[in-house]
Write an enzyme that holds these catalytic residues in place. Structure first.
Site, mmCIF file in Angstrom:
data_model
loop_
_atom_site.group_PDB
_atom_site.id
_atom_site.type_symbol
_atom_site.label_atom_id
_atom_site.label_comp_id
_atom_site.label_asym_id
_atom_site.label_seq_id
_atom_site.Cartn_x
_atom_site.Cartn_y
_atom_site.Cartn_z
ATOM 1 N N CYS A 1 0.845 -1.322 0.133
ATOM 2 C CA CYS A 1 0.103 0.068 -0.011
ATOM 3 C C CYS A 1 0.956 1.269 0.027
ATOM 4 O O CYS A 1 0.452 2.347 -0.289
ATOM 5 C CB CYS A 1 -0.842 0.026 1.272
ATOM 6 S SG CYS A 1 -2.104 -1.428 1.464
ATOM 7 N N HIS B 1 -2.937 7.190 3.064
ATOM 8 C CA HIS B 1 -3.385 6.123 2.382
ATOM 9 C C HIS B 1 -4.589 5.909 3.075
ATOM 10 O O HIS B 1 -4.779 5.788 4.286
ATOM 11 C CB HIS B 1 -2.359 4.832 2.835
ATOM 12 C CG HIS B 1 -2.857 3.528 2.474
ATOM 13 N ND1 HIS B 1 -3.474 3.365 1.251
ATOM 14 C CD2 HIS B 1 -3.001 2.450 3.067
ATOM 15 C CE1 HIS B 1 -3.905 1.912 1.053
ATOM 16 N NE2 HIS B 1 -3.739 1.438 2.269
ATOM 17 N N ASN C 1 -10.533 0.391 0.357
ATOM 18 C CA ASN C 1 -8.865 0.375 0.382
ATOM 19 C C ASN C 1 -8.245 -0.158 -1.199
ATOM 20 O O ASN C 1 -8.553 -1.330 -1.382
ATOM 21 C CB ASN C 1 -8.215 -0.379 1.504
ATOM 22 C CG ASN C 1 -6.836 -0.625 1.568
ATOM 23 O OD1 ASN C 1 -6.314 -0.053 0.589
ATOM 24 N ND2 ASN C 1 -6.245 -0.959 2.618
HETATM 25 N N1 ACO Z 1 -18.538 -8.433 9.301
HETATM 26 C C1 ACO Z 1 -19.013 -8.937 10.475
HETATM 27 N N2 ACO Z 1 -18.346 -9.235 11.632
HETATM 28 C C2 ACO Z 1 -16.614 -9.408 11.190
HETATM 29 C C3 ACO Z 1 -16.184 -9.128 9.857
HETATM 30 C C4 ACO Z 1 -17.291 -8.635 8.757
HETATM 31 N N3 ACO Z 1 -17.002 -8.137 7.779
HETATM 32 N N4 ACO Z 1 -14.893 -8.982 10.027
HETATM 33 C C5 ACO Z 1 -14.760 -9.473 11.106
HETATM 34 N N5 ACO Z 1 -15.901 -9.640 12.032
HETATM 35 C C6 ACO Z 1 -16.067 -10.044 13.394
HETATM 36 C C7 ACO Z 1 -14.795 -10.886 13.682
HETATM 37 O O1 ACO Z 1 -14.670 -12.272 13.170
HETATM 38 C C8 ACO Z 1 -14.904 -10.809 15.260
HETATM 39 O O2 ACO Z 1 -15.847 -11.998 15.674
HETATM 40 P P1 ACO Z 1 -15.546 -12.649 17.016
HETATM 41 O O3 ACO Z 1 -15.266 -11.471 18.165
HETATM 42 O O4 ACO Z 1 -16.767 -13.616 17.105
HETATM 43 O O5 ACO Z 1 -14.144 -13.315 16.682
HETATM 44 C C9 ACO Z 1 -15.465 -9.310 15.511
HETATM 45 O O6 ACO Z 1 -16.108 -9.177 14.218
HETATM 46 C C10 ACO Z 1 -14.462 -8.701 15.902
HETATM 47 O O7 ACO Z 1 -13.291 -8.193 15.118
HETATM 48 P P2 ACO Z 1 -12.271 -7.624 15.239
HETATM 49 O O8 ACO Z 1 -11.061 -7.799 14.449
HETATM 50 O O9 ACO Z 1 -11.995 -7.356 16.849
HETATM 51 O O10 ACO Z 1 -13.002 -6.108 14.923
HETATM 52 P P3 ACO Z 1 -11.932 -4.620 14.996
HETATM 53 O O11 ACO Z 1 -12.950 -3.958 15.556
HETATM 54 O O12 ACO Z 1 -10.649 -4.823 15.050
HETATM 55 O O13 ACO Z 1 -11.984 -4.271 13.434
HETATM 56 C C11 ACO Z 1 -10.747 -4.214 11.224
HETATM 57 C C12 ACO Z 1 -11.630 -5.276 12.188
HETATM 58 C C13 ACO Z 1 -11.835 -3.433 10.752
HETATM 59 C C14 ACO Z 1 -10.267 -5.282 10.273
HETATM 60 C C15 ACO Z 1 -9.561 -3.362 12.087
HETATM 61 O O14 ACO Z 1 -8.897 -4.235 12.865
HETATM 62 C C16 ACO Z 1 -8.835 -2.499 11.196
HETATM 63 O O15 ACO Z 1 -9.291 -1.788 10.707
HETATM 64 N N6 ACO Z 1 -7.666 -3.098 11.076
HETATM 65 C C17 ACO Z 1 -6.758 -2.526 10.041
HETATM 66 C C18 ACO Z 1 -6.735 -3.373 8.781
HETATM 67 C C19 ACO Z 1 -6.659 -2.700 7.611
HETATM 68 O O16 ACO Z 1 -6.928 -1.430 7.194
HETATM 69 N N7 ACO Z 1 -6.032 -3.408 6.604
HETATM 70 C C20 ACO Z 1 -5.848 -2.886 5.428
HETATM 71 C C21 ACO Z 1 -4.547 -3.269 4.918
HETATM 72 S S1 ACO Z 1 -3.215 -2.630 5.534
HETATM 73 C C22 ACO Z 1 -3.384 -1.054 4.870
HETATM 74 O O17 ACO Z 1 -3.873 -0.895 3.924
HETATM 75 C C23 ACO Z 1 -2.616 -0.019 5.839
#
Ligand code: ACO
Length: 334
Positions: A120, A260, A289
């Site tokens: 990214c 980003h 993204n």
């Molecule tokens: N819909 C519903 N539930 C979901 C989904 C979805 N799409 N995805 C995950 N869940 C569930 C999980 O399974 C978990 O369930 P569980 O508690 O029963 O196991 C629950 O939601 C909570 O998951 P968390 O990981 O705690 O959720 P969080 O609040 O951390 O949000 C997210 C997840 C959005 C991925 C967050 O961690 C984030 O933004 N991370 C950064 C990721 C990112 O931006 N990556 C892009 C690539 S890197 C870059 O570009 C910089």
């Protein structure tokens, strides 16, 4: 601000362009294919929809569309390009480079072409690389493209990742100008010890394309979301501070911070830590993204919408797989 040392040429962005595929996939559409909801996606990411390329479009097709718009904006012909870099993690194929395919499509027959891999952060790394090649006089005009067909490398059965990404391309034309400041001093870093937190483990020489590998779905992007979140916020915030220090500027000097577009919570957390919430650029709601494409698409939108005008400073900051990160400050000179 003094001129660059060692009589290096000042390099400006003289044109921008973007291409987003027509097909829009909303959160409601995703509700039909994985166990998710519009409410969950929007509250966690700020995303409402994303664009998904057609089956017959490869990354180079998206890149070429964005490039044509940027060349028209710069008012130059493709034969004037002597350096063409494509930043991507979703190339058309392992080799030749996607940049070579773009060259053929747009007729940039005088360009030296290569791809740059920094996930990214790729477009920012490519911007810095092109700037330096122009600044030291080895080339005159560069076309930097960030382009991704992320939809090919996403497991559409994995709700943890498939809701987060989209396809698209953005492009920038760079050239030495008589400006006082253009693309200024950048700061960059990487940490390969954290590679496993965000990667596509299968398909390369480590874990080749076998039936077993495909059965394990290792050809798709994997991510430890919470870890990525923490590192992204920490590193992008620090990169902003480092870039300001490297250019003897303060946050008050910056008209628009263009990060980003990973997700809205990451962008808002950075804005809040730096007390610049109202100057953070955000379009993740529309495109999700788009990895290396996100930054040049955002720059193009910021400029075309009038949020950036001649004389303004924008601060670009990125973070991605590797991990890789960096920040650059650009005076808009057009
Ligand atoms: N819909 C519903 N539930 C979901 C989904 C979805 N799409 N995805 C995950 N869940 C569930 C999980 O399974 C978990 O369930 P569980 O508690 O029963 O196991 C629950 O939601 C909570 O998951 P968390 O990981 O705690 O959720 P969080 O609040 O951390 O949000 C997210 C997840 C959005 C991925 C967050 O961690 C984030 O933004 N991370 C950064 C990721 C990112 O931006 N990556 C892009 C690539 S890197 C870059 O570009 C910089």
């Amino acid at each position: 601000m003094s001129k660059s040392p060692n009589s290096l040429r000042i390099v400006s962005i003289i044109g921008t362009g973007a291409y987003l595929p027509e097909n829009t996939v909303t959160n409601r559409d995703l509700e039909k294919i994985v166990d998710t909801s519009d409410e969950w996606i929007y509250s966690r990411t700020g995303m409402r929809e994303r664009r998904i390329a057609r089956d017959d479009q490869a990354t180079s097709d998206l890149a070429a569309e964005a490039a044509q718009v940027a060349l028209a904006d710069a008012g130059i012909g493709s034969e004037e390009i002597d350096l063409l870099i494509v930043a991507t993690l979703s190339p058309d194929m392992f080799f030749p480079s996607t940049a070579c395919f773009v060259q053929e499509k747009i007729g940039a027959k005088n360009a030296c072409c290569y791809d740059l891999g920094a996930a990214c952060s790729g477009s920012l790394y490519a911007l810095e690389t092109a700037k330096n090649q122009i600044a030291c006089g080895s080339v005159n005009t560069a076309l930097v493209i960030g382009a991704e067909k992320m939809s090919t490398f996403i497991d559409w059965k994995d709700r943890n990742t498939c809701v987060l990404f989209g396809d698209g391309a953005g492009a920038m034309v760079l050239r030495a100008t008589g400006a006082e400041r253009g693309v200024m001093n950048g700061v960059f870093g990487s940490d390969g010890s954290l590679a496993r937190l965000l990667w596509t483990p299968g398909g390369g020489s480590r874990n080749p394309m076998t039936h077993d590998m495909l059965d394990r779905n290792e050809q798709y992007l994997k991510m430890e979301g919470r870890d990525v979140y923490k590192h992204a916020v920490t590193q992008m915030t620090q990169s902003v501070r480092d870039a300001l220090a490297a250019n003897h500027l303060s946050a008050d000097d910056i008209k628009c911070f263009i990060p980003h577009q990973a997700n809205a919570r990451i962008v808002n957390a950075i804005g809040s830590r730096l007390h610049v919430e109202d100057r953070m650029f955000l379009n993740v709601e529309k495109y999700a993204n788009t990895s290396a494409a996100a930054l040049p698409i955002a720059i193009d939108e910021a400029v075309r919408s009038g949020r950036i005008v001649k004389g303004d400073l924008m601060l670009l900051v990125a973070f991605g797989g590797g991990f890789t990160w960096g920040a650059d400050i650009v005076e808009w000179t057009k």
